[in-house]
Design a protein around this motif. Structure first.
Motif, PDB file in Angstrom:
ATOM      1  N   ILE A  27      -5.502  28.143 -13.172  1.00 62.59           N
ATOM      2  CA  ILE A  27      -5.624  28.619 -11.797  1.00 62.59           C
ATOM      3  C   ILE A  27      -4.631  27.916 -10.881  1.00 62.59           C
ATOM      4  N   LEU A  28      -4.551  26.596 -10.985  1.00 61.49           N
ATOM      5  CA  LEU A  28      -3.725  25.820 -10.050  1.00 61.49           C
ATOM      6  C   LEU A  28      -2.246  25.784 -10.437  1.00 61.49           C
ATOM      7  N   ALA A  29      -1.970  25.834 -11.720  1.00 62.25           N
ATOM      8  CA  ALA A  29      -0.577  25.762 -12.174  1.00 62.25           C
ATOM      9  C   ALA A  29      -0.354  26.802 -13.283  1.00 62.25           C
ATOM     10  N   PRO A  30      -0.395  28.090 -12.916  1.00 62.82           N
ATOM     11  CA  PRO A  30      -0.249  29.132 -13.932  1.00 62.82           C
ATOM     12  C   PRO A  30       1.121  29.063 -14.610  1.00 62.82           C
ATOM     13  N   ALA A  31       1.109  29.325 -15.879  1.00 69.92           N
ATOM     14  CA  ALA A  31       2.373  29.313 -16.633  1.00 69.92           C
ATOM     15  C   ALA A  31       3.267  30.448 -16.146  1.00 69.92           C
ATOM     16  N   ASP A  35      -3.188  23.051   0.256  1.00 65.62           N
ATOM     17  CA  ASP A  35      -2.117  22.162   0.702  1.00 65.62           C
ATOM     18  C   ASP A  35      -1.346  21.583  -0.482  1.00 65.62           C
ATOM     19  N   LYS A  36      -2.059  21.308  -1.563  1.00 64.59           N
ATOM     20  CA  LYS A  36      -1.406  20.701  -2.720  1.00 64.59           C
ATOM     21  C   LYS A  36      -0.712  21.730  -3.606  1.00 64.59           C
ATOM     22  N   THR A  37      -1.099  23.006  -3.509  1.00 60.28           N
ATOM     23  CA  THR A  37      -0.531  24.011  -4.404  1.00 60.28           C
ATOM     24  C   THR A  37       0.296  25.055  -3.661  1.00 60.28           C
ATOM     25  N   ARG A  38       0.642  24.781  -2.434  1.00 57.17           N
ATOM     26  CA  ARG A  38       1.313  25.806  -1.625  1.00 57.17           C
ATOM     27  C   ARG A  38       2.690  26.198  -2.168  1.00 57.17           C
ATOM     28  N   ASP A  39       3.307  25.343  -2.994  1.00 62.76           N
ATOM     29  CA  ASP A  39       4.610  25.701  -3.544  1.00 62.76           C
ATOM     30  C   ASP A  39       4.487  26.394  -4.902  1.00 62.76           C
ATOM     31  N   ARG A  40       3.262  26.738  -5.284  1.00 68.50           N
ATOM     32  CA  ARG A  40       3.054  27.419  -6.560  1.00 68.50           C
ATOM     33  C   ARG A  40       2.492  28.808  -6.288  1.00 68.50           C
ATOM     34  N   ALA A  69     -10.635  27.689  -7.660  1.00 72.00           N
ATOM     35  CA  ALA A  69     -10.720  26.326  -8.200  1.00 72.00           C
ATOM     36  C   ALA A  69     -11.796  25.513  -7.497  1.00 72.00           C
ATOM     37  N   SER A  70     -11.854  25.606  -6.159  1.00 69.87           N
ATOM     38  CA  SER A  70     -12.854  24.827  -5.422  1.00 69.87           C
ATOM     39  C   SER A  70     -14.264  25.279  -5.776  1.00 69.87           C
ATOM     40  N   SER A  71     -14.468  26.604  -5.934  1.00 62.12           N
ATOM     41  CA  SER A  71     -15.790  27.108  -6.301  1.00 62.12           C
ATOM     42  C   SER A  71     -16.200  26.614  -7.687  1.00 62.12           C
ATOM     43  N   MET A  72     -15.260  26.609  -8.622  1.00 65.43           N
ATOM     44  CA  MET A  72     -15.560  26.149  -9.968  1.00 65.43           C
ATOM     45  C   MET A  72     -15.897  24.657  -9.981  1.00 65.43           C
ATOM     46  N   LEU A  73     -15.144  23.865  -9.234  1.00 64.68           N
ATOM     47  CA  LEU A  73     -15.364  22.420  -9.230  1.00 64.68           C
ATOM     48  C   LEU A  73     -16.691  22.054  -8.562  1.00 64.68           C
ATOM     49  N   ALA A  83     -12.525   8.370  -2.040  1.00 61.06           N
ATOM     50  CA  ALA A  83     -12.614   9.706  -2.634  1.00 61.06           C
ATOM     51  C   ALA A  83     -11.434  10.564  -2.190  1.00 61.06           C
ATOM     52  N   LEU A  84     -11.051  10.449  -0.929  1.00 60.24           N
ATOM     53  CA  LEU A  84      -9.876  11.180  -0.447  1.00 60.24           C
ATOM     54  C   LEU A  84      -8.643  10.779  -1.245  1.00 60.24           C
ATOM     55  N   GLU A  85      -8.492   9.475  -1.460  1.00 61.41           N
ATOM     56  CA  GLU A  85      -7.343   8.977  -2.198  1.00 61.41           C
ATOM     57  C   GLU A  85      -7.383   9.474  -3.644  1.00 61.41           C
ATOM     58  N   ARG A  86      -8.560   9.513  -4.217  1.00 61.53           N
ATOM     59  CA  ARG A  86      -8.695   9.971  -5.605  1.00 61.53           C
ATOM     60  C   ARG A  86      -8.273  11.437  -5.733  1.00 61.53           C
ATOM     61  N   PHE A  87      -8.722  12.273  -4.788  1.00 62.90           N
ATOM     62  CA  PHE A  87      -8.357  13.691  -4.830  1.00 62.90           C
ATOM     63  C   PHE A  87      -6.851  13.878  -4.655  1.00 62.90           C
ATOM     64  N   ALA A  88      -6.260  13.064  -3.768  1.00 63.21           N
ATOM     65  CA  ALA A  88      -4.825  13.197  -3.498  1.00 63.21           C
ATOM     66  C   ALA A  88      -3.991  12.800  -4.702  1.00 63.21           C
ATOM     67  N   THR A  89      -4.345  11.680  -5.332  1.00 64.54           N
ATOM     68  CA  THR A  89      -3.546  11.194  -6.453  1.00 64.54           C
ATOM     69  C   THR A  89      -3.670  12.096  -7.674  1.00 64.54           C
ATOM     70  N   ALA A  90      -4.713  12.922  -7.732  1.00 63.33           N
ATOM     71  CA  ALA A  90      -4.856  13.842  -8.869  1.00 63.33           C
ATOM     72  C   ALA A  90      -3.700  14.828  -8.922  1.00 63.33           C
ATOM     73  N   PHE A  91      -3.069  15.078  -7.763  1.00 61.60           N
ATOM     74  CA  PHE A  91      -1.975  16.047  -7.704  1.00 61.60           C
ATOM     75  C   PHE A  91      -0.608  15.396  -7.864  1.00 61.60           C
ATOM     76  N   GLU A  92      -0.581  14.090  -8.020  1.00 54.75           N
ATOM     77  CA  GLU A  92       0.690  13.410  -8.225  1.00 54.75           C
ATOM     78  C   GLU A  92       1.129  13.577  -9.677  1.00 54.75           C
ATOM     79  N   GLY A  93       2.411  13.748  -9.875  1.00 56.09           N
ATOM     80  CA  GLY A  93       2.925  13.907 -11.224  1.00 56.09           C
ATOM     81  C   GLY A  93       3.231  15.361 -11.540  1.00 56.09           C
ATOM     82  N   PRO A  94       3.671  15.627 -12.749  1.00 51.46           N
ATOM     83  CA  PRO A  94       4.067  16.989 -13.142  1.00 51.46           C
ATOM     84  C   PRO A  94       2.867  17.917 -13.273  1.00 51.46           C
ATOM     85  N   ASP A  95       3.161  19.221 -13.283  1.00 52.01           N
ATOM     86  CA  ASP A  95       2.095  20.212 -13.405  1.00 52.01           C
ATOM     87  C   ASP A  95       1.346  20.112 -14.730  1.00 52.01           C
ATOM     88  N   GLU A  96       2.022  19.637 -15.741  1.00 51.37           N
ATOM     89  CA  GLU A  96       1.368  19.500 -17.040  1.00 51.37           C
ATOM     90  C   GLU A  96       0.168  18.556 -16.911  1.00 51.37           C
TER      91      GLU A  96
END
Length: 211
Positions: A206-210, A151-156, A168-172, A87-100
């Protein structure tokens, strides 16, 4: 009449014993002490405030020994809360790739973890049910999910990263709770693609606002 000298009986050679497998008793004892110390720290201070050094001090071991058993604070928390490593790996890989399509990947990851294979979903569901009736467990779970999203969105959009991660966490968590624990009829009856189509745009915004 001459007699042959009797041969002294020789002890039969001992068979080599196969090497023991698994952790030595001392190691297993240390691991259990670390888990107990971590459980107390996470309960008292939450995920963010707990550190490997504090857990090590509480357990009476060196911080490097904690890292030998658990490679990160996330893995230590997962062991305490019985979160499967997959499950940890699944959550981490969800953030791999472009924001789209980030929102879609994140929603799919959460649904797949909580509603997927029993070896992954059952411990997560048990943890979520416990969090509903136990304030300490609820706080630890919220803190953990929020910290990982931060941690995954700190650069946004740095100034409001914590607020966006909390939303986002509350919604999920609310989505999984309403669908699988409370059993809100419309949510429970919808298929995964309908849920993704409805929730992903909100998580995306929320996580990747335009910009």
């Amino acid at each position: 009449m001459s007699t042959q000298p009797s041969k002294q009986s020789q002890p039969s050679p001992r068979r080599a014993q196969p090497p023991r497998r698994g952790r030595r008793p001392g190691q297993e004892s240390s691991r259990q002490s670390i888990l107990e110390a971590a459980r107390a720290r996470f309960a008292a201070e939450g995920f963010t405030a707990t550190t490997i050094r504090r857990v090590a001090a509480d357990a009476g071991v060196d911080a490097s020994q904690v890292m030998q058993f658990f490679r990160s604070k996330e893995e230590l928390f997962a062991a305490v809360m019985a979160i499967p490593p997959s499950a940890l790996e699944r959550f981490a890989t969800a953030f791999e790739g472009p924001d789209e399509h980030l929102g879609e990947r994140v929603v799919r990851a959460f649904l797949a973890a909580w509603e997927g294979a029993p070896n992954e979903s059952e411990p997560l569901m048990a943890m979520l049910r416990g969090a509903i009736v136990n304030d300490t467990a609820a706080a630890a779970l919220r803190d953990f999910i929020e910290a990982r999203l931060i941690d995954k969105t700190r650069d946004r959009a740095e100034p409001d990263a914590r607020l966006r991660a909390a939303l986002a966490s509350s919604m999920l968590v609310g989505l999984v709770t309403g669908r699988d624990i409370i059993g809100v009829p419309t949510l429970a009856e919808a298929d995964v693609e309908e849920i993704v189509a409805g929730a992903a745009p909100a998580i995306q915004a929320i996580l990747a606002p335009a910009t």
